[in-house]
Every structure is written in structure tokens, then in C-alpha cells.
Scaffold this active site. Structure first.
Site, PDB file in Angstrom:
ATOM      1  N   GLY A  37       0.802  -1.215   0.000  1.00  0.00           N
ATOM      2  CA  GLY A  37       0.000   0.000   0.000  1.00  0.00           C
ATOM      3  C   GLY A  37       0.838   1.269   0.000  1.00  0.00           C
ATOM      4  O   GLY A  37       2.024   1.252  -0.287  1.00  0.00           O
ATOM      5  N   LEU A  39       0.379   3.841  -2.105  1.00  0.00           N
ATOM      6  CA  LEU A  39       0.737   3.695  -3.523  1.00  0.00           C
ATOM      7  C   LEU A  39       1.401   4.927  -4.115  1.00  0.00           C
ATOM      8  O   LEU A  39       1.112   6.059  -3.728  1.00  0.00           O
ATOM      9  CB  LEU A  39      -0.533   3.395  -4.330  1.00  0.00           C
ATOM     10  CG  LEU A  39      -1.290   2.129  -3.926  1.00  0.00           C
ATOM     11  CD1 LEU A  39      -2.511   1.946  -4.828  1.00  0.00           C
ATOM     12  CD2 LEU A  39      -0.399   0.891  -3.988  1.00  0.00           C
ATOM     13  N   GLY A  42       5.069   4.062  -9.211  1.00  0.00           N
ATOM     14  CA  GLY A  42       5.730   2.779  -9.472  1.00  0.00           C
ATOM     15  C   GLY A  42       4.728   1.636  -9.369  1.00  0.00           C
ATOM     16  O   GLY A  42       4.660   0.757 -10.240  1.00  0.00           O
ATOM     17  N   HIS A  43       3.905   1.658  -8.307  1.00  0.00           N
ATOM     18  CA  HIS A  43       2.856   0.638  -8.165  1.00  0.00           C
ATOM     19  C   HIS A  43       1.870   0.712  -9.339  1.00  0.00           C
ATOM     20  O   HIS A  43       1.438  -0.305  -9.881  1.00  0.00           O
ATOM     21  CB  HIS A  43       2.050   0.851  -6.880  1.00  0.00           C
ATOM     22  CG  HIS A  43       2.814   0.670  -5.599  1.00  0.00           C
ATOM     23  ND1 HIS A  43       3.029   1.701  -4.722  1.00  0.00           N
ATOM     24  CD2 HIS A  43       3.377  -0.436  -5.036  1.00  0.00           C
ATOM     25  CE1 HIS A  43       3.702   1.247  -3.671  1.00  0.00           C
ATOM     26  NE2 HIS A  43       3.926  -0.034  -3.831  1.00  0.00           N
ATOM     27  N   GLN A  67       7.913  -9.786   7.568  1.00  0.00           N
ATOM     28  CA  GLN A  67       9.098  -9.390   6.816  1.00  0.00           C
ATOM     29  C   GLN A  67       9.808  -8.173   7.423  1.00  0.00           C
ATOM     30  O   GLN A  67      10.733  -7.628   6.828  1.00  0.00           O
ATOM     31  CB  GLN A  67       8.770  -9.164   5.341  1.00  0.00           C
ATOM     32  CG  GLN A  67       7.944  -7.935   5.050  1.00  0.00           C
ATOM     33  CD  GLN A  67       7.470  -7.933   3.613  1.00  0.00           C
ATOM     34  OE1 GLN A  67       6.690  -8.779   3.193  1.00  0.00           O
ATOM     35  NE2 GLN A  67       7.946  -6.967   2.825  1.00  0.00           N
ATOM     36  N   GLY A 153       8.030  -5.488  -9.099  1.00  0.00           N
ATOM     37  CA  GLY A 153       8.891  -4.423  -9.603  1.00  0.00           C
ATOM     38  C   GLY A 153      10.362  -4.796  -9.546  1.00  0.00           C
ATOM     39  O   GLY A 153      10.820  -5.419  -8.597  1.00  0.00           O
ATOM     40  N   LYS A 155      12.438  -2.661  -8.993  1.00  0.00           N
ATOM     41  CA  LYS A 155      12.943  -1.829  -7.888  1.00  0.00           C
ATOM     42  C   LYS A 155      13.503  -2.719  -6.781  1.00  0.00           C
ATOM     43  O   LYS A 155      14.521  -2.419  -6.172  1.00  0.00           O
ATOM     44  CB  LYS A 155      11.799  -0.958  -7.362  1.00  0.00           C
ATOM     45  CG  LYS A 155      11.951  -0.440  -5.945  1.00  0.00           C
ATOM     46  CD  LYS A 155      12.864   0.740  -5.928  1.00  0.00           C
ATOM     47  CE  LYS A 155      13.209   1.315  -4.569  1.00  0.00           C
ATOM     48  NZ  LYS A 155      12.706   0.735  -3.376  1.00  0.00           N
ATOM     49  N   ARG A 193       8.595   4.474   1.268  1.00  0.00           N
ATOM     50  CA  ARG A 193       9.439   4.948   2.372  1.00  0.00           C
ATOM     51  C   ARG A 193      10.102   6.296   2.073  1.00  0.00           C
ATOM     52  O   ARG A 193      10.731   6.858   2.962  1.00  0.00           O
ATOM     53  CB  ARG A 193      10.506   3.901   2.694  1.00  0.00           C
ATOM     54  CG  ARG A 193       9.948   2.683   3.425  1.00  0.00           C
ATOM     55  CD  ARG A 193      11.080   1.786   3.905  1.00  0.00           C
ATOM     56  NE  ARG A 193      10.645   0.747   4.815  1.00  0.00           N
ATOM     57  CZ  ARG A 193      10.501  -0.546   4.486  1.00  0.00           C
ATOM     58  NH1 ARG A 193      10.740  -0.950   3.257  1.00  0.00           N
ATOM     59  NH2 ARG A 193      10.111  -1.421   5.384  1.00  0.00           N
TER      60      ARG A 193
HETATM   61  P1  AMP Z   1       5.792  -2.467  -1.864  1.00  0.00           P
HETATM   62  O1  AMP Z   1       4.432  -1.887  -1.697  1.00  0.00           O
HETATM   63  O2  AMP Z   1       6.902  -1.465  -1.686  1.00  0.00           O
HETATM   64  O3  AMP Z   1       5.981  -3.737  -1.084  1.00  0.00           O
HETATM   65  O4  AMP Z   1       5.930  -2.888  -3.377  1.00  0.00           O
HETATM   66  C1  AMP Z   1       4.951  -3.664  -4.018  1.00  0.00           C
HETATM   67  C2  AMP Z   1       5.416  -3.968  -5.413  1.00  0.00           C
HETATM   68  O5  AMP Z   1       5.663  -2.748  -6.109  1.00  0.00           O
HETATM   69  C3  AMP Z   1       6.734  -4.760  -5.452  1.00  0.00           C
HETATM   70  O6  AMP Z   1       6.688  -5.682  -6.520  1.00  0.00           O
HETATM   71  C4  AMP Z   1       7.745  -3.681  -5.702  1.00  0.00           C
HETATM   72  O7  AMP Z   1       8.919  -4.145  -6.333  1.00  0.00           O
HETATM   73  C5  AMP Z   1       6.970  -2.768  -6.624  1.00  0.00           C
HETATM   74  N1  AMP Z   1       7.544  -1.431  -6.599  1.00  0.00           N
HETATM   75  C6  AMP Z   1       7.877  -0.681  -5.528  1.00  0.00           C
HETATM   76  N2  AMP Z   1       8.443   0.481  -5.911  1.00  0.00           N
HETATM   77  C7  AMP Z   1       8.481   0.460  -7.270  1.00  0.00           C
HETATM   78  C8  AMP Z   1       8.955   1.357  -8.270  1.00  0.00           C
HETATM   79  N3  AMP Z   1       9.512   2.530  -7.964  1.00  0.00           N
HETATM   80  N4  AMP Z   1       8.816   0.982  -9.562  1.00  0.00           N
HETATM   81  C9  AMP Z   1       8.257  -0.202  -9.902  1.00  0.00           C
HETATM   82  N5  AMP Z   1       7.792  -1.090  -9.006  1.00  0.00           N
HETATM   83  C10 AMP Z   1       7.906  -0.766  -7.713  1.00  0.00           C
END
Ligand code: AMP
Length: 284
Positions: A37, A39, A42-43, A67, A153, A155, A193
Site C-alpha cells: 500500500g 501507492l 511505481g505501483h 518481513q 517491480g 525496484k 518509504r
Molecule cells: P511495496 O508496496 O513497496 O511492497 O511494493 C509492491 C510492489 O511494487 C513490489 O513488486 C515492488 O517491487 C513494486 N515497486 C515498488 N516500488 C516500485 C517502483 N519505484 N517501480 C516499480 N515497481 C515498484
């Protein structure tokens, strides 16, 4: 309760599975994007990718306690479910699975999935237990829904490699797709973050991307890894980074050290900018 144009929100595994099963029985393909979440664009690019390759797009929001290390930011991790749901709705996401911790781990959940080797190096070395938590929750989410394809991602490049390996080893019948890193205009990789950055830290933050990009270029041109890593360390210190956990040039698939650019490689780094810790990676 907020009414959405397109989006349905479910909170139980049974409902999540029921929706996905129904679509798949009707011959529709289903994409799935797991998230924690808060968002950002990137998401959103992952949701768009899902829409390109699948008939239905599902996503989850679950800040997974398993985690986070004991001294990490679980309690203060930014959360904004209403706003996230609104964005998903506008972006054409069909289904959001937003379970409680109790729904995901009703009896605490003792079974763990771990990917030794890939999961113990780099991030795994600095965040012990992190990839066990990720691998366990992603296995559960994939088995709960059984989508056709799940999108992650680049990332979090090492995470993508850990998940690919785990899905292969456990014969989970879901295709895993990687999607490119979404960046701010100055190159900083988008991250939930990033809200932790003070205005001054925010100004210095893109230096991480600039530095690993320069390392990738120089490595491609034949410069040697040890000298490049030393050079990068100094650049990051000059920019105000307080500590470099790692900056490594690794094989794109098995993440083992590489000594020249003859095979696909990746530069991966994690560094502290005061309180926040940033991670990023680029292809060589
Ligand atoms: P998170 O909410 O940070 O756990 O990320 C959820 C998904 O979004 C994971 O597959 C991440 O790799 C992807 N993600 C996070 N940041 C980015 C970004 N800047 N660009 C592309 N995907 C991202």
C-alpha cells in the site's frame, strides 16, 4: 462506505479465491500485484502492466509483519487504504484483497518458506529473516488466488529473483513478470518509504541512482569492480550518505559476483541517508 466504479474490496481469503476462480472459470485471465500500500506511480505502472497482459487485475495491500525485523518500521510504515483504493479504482484495478493480520496468520502461521543462498546475500545479509517473510507471504498470496500472472517491480530486484526461484522450486503454477523501476524526474526510485526523507535528504537522495548508473557505465567500459565500488563509496559519502550497506556488481540471474561485463549484470546498492535507508539497482 465509499462506492467505487470498478473496484471491489475483499478481506477474506475465501472471497479473494472466489472472485479469481469465477473469472478464470469464465475464461478470463487474471493478473495479480501484491503491495504494502501507500501507492505511488511505481505501483501504478505494475497495475497498468497487468492490464496489458491479463483480462482482470487484482492487487493486495498487506503490511506483512513477518518481513520486518524487530528494530524496523512495521509500526510506523505509512498506510492510506482509502486513498489507495481510490487510485486503484481510477486505474482500473478490479479487485483489492486487504486482509487483516489475523486473516493471513490465523494461528500465528509457523510454516516458513525460505530460499537459502539467494535469500541470504545482499538485502538478506543486512535484514535477516526479511526474505523468509517475503517468500512466505508471497507463496500464501499466490496459492490463495492462483492468478495467471503476478507482477513484481525490478525496484526490488533481489526480491524478484527470490520469488522466481521459489515459484520454480515449488511448482507454483503462476507466471512471474518483472516490471521496470518507476522513478521521480531526478532519478530517485519511487518508494513508499521516501516519505521518511527530510527535504535536505530528499535533495541528496538521487545521488544513489546517479552513482550506480555511473558504476554500470564504467563497468561496461571495462573498469574493474573493486575500484568502482571504492569510487562509489566516496561519491555517496560526499553527497551525505551516512553508511553504505552494500554496492555490488552481480550476475543478473544468480546474483553471484561478476568480474567483467560479458554476462548480463546488475549494480545493486543499499545506503543510509540519515534515518532512511534507500535501495536501488540498475542493469549494466
Ligand atoms: P511495496 O508496496 O513497496 O511492497 O511494493 C509492491 C510492489 O511494487 C513490489 O513488486 C515492488 O517491487 C513494486 N515497486 C515498488 N516500488 C516500485 C517502483 N519505484 N517501480 C516499480 N515497481 C515498484
Amino acid at each position: 462506505m465509499t462506492k467505487y466504479k470498478n473496484l471491489t474490496i475483499v478481506r477474506t481469503v475465501a472471497e479473494f479465491r472466489e472472485h479469481v476462480n469465477r473469472w478464470r472459470r469464465n475464461g478470463e485471465t487474471v493478473g495479480f500485484v501484491p503491495t504494502m500500500g501507500f501507492l505511488h506511480d511505481g505501483h501504478m505502472s505494475l497495475f497498468q502492466r497487468s492490464q496489458e497482459i491479463a483480462d482482470r487485475t487484482t492487487a493486495s495491500i498487506f503490511v506483512n509483519p513477518k518481513q520486518f525485523g524487530p528494530n524496523e518500521d512495521y509500526a510506523v510504515y505509512p498506510r492510506s487504504e482509502e486513498r489507495d483504493a481510490q487510485l486503484m479504482d481510477e486505474d482500473g484495478v478490479d479487485l483489492l484483497f486487504a486482509p487483516s493480520v489475523n486473516e493471513m496468520y490465523p494461528d500465528g502461521g509457523v510454516t516458513k518458506v525460505s530460499v537459502p543462498g539467494l535469500g541470504d546475500i545482499l538485502e538478506g545479509e543486512y535484514r535477516p529473516g526479511f526474505f523468509n517473510g517475503v517468500a512466505t507471504v508471497v507463496t500464501k498470496l499466490l496459492l490463495q488466488a492462483m492468478p495467471d500472472v503476478a507482477i513484481f517491480g525490478e525496484k526490488d530486484y533481489q526480491q524478484l529473483m527470490v520469488i522466481r526461484r521459489m515459484v520454480k522450486d515449488l511448482d507454483i503454477p503462476v507466471r512471474i513478470e518483472g516490471a521496470p523501476t518507476g522513478r521521480e524526474e531526478d532519478g530517485l526510485a519511487m518508494s513508499s518509504r521516501n516519505t521518511y526523507l527530510t527535504p535536505e535528504e530528499r535533495k541528496a537522495a538521487p545521488v544513489l541512482y546517479q552513482t550506480i548508473s555511473a558504476v554500470a557505465d564504467k563497468f561496461r567500459q571495462g573498469e574493474r569492480a573493486p575500484e568502482l565500488i571504492q569510487w562509489a563509496k566516496v561519491e555517496l559519502e560526499k553527497a551525505g550518505f551516512k553508511q553504505l550497506d552494500y554496492l555490488e556488481i552481480r550476475d543478473s540471474e544468480n546474483l553471484k559476483p561478476v568480474y567483467d561485463a560479458s554476462r548480463p549484470a546488475r549494480v545493486l546498492a543499499a545506503a543510509w541517508l540519515g534515518k532512511p535507508r534507500l535501495i536501488d539497482n540498475v542493469e549494466v
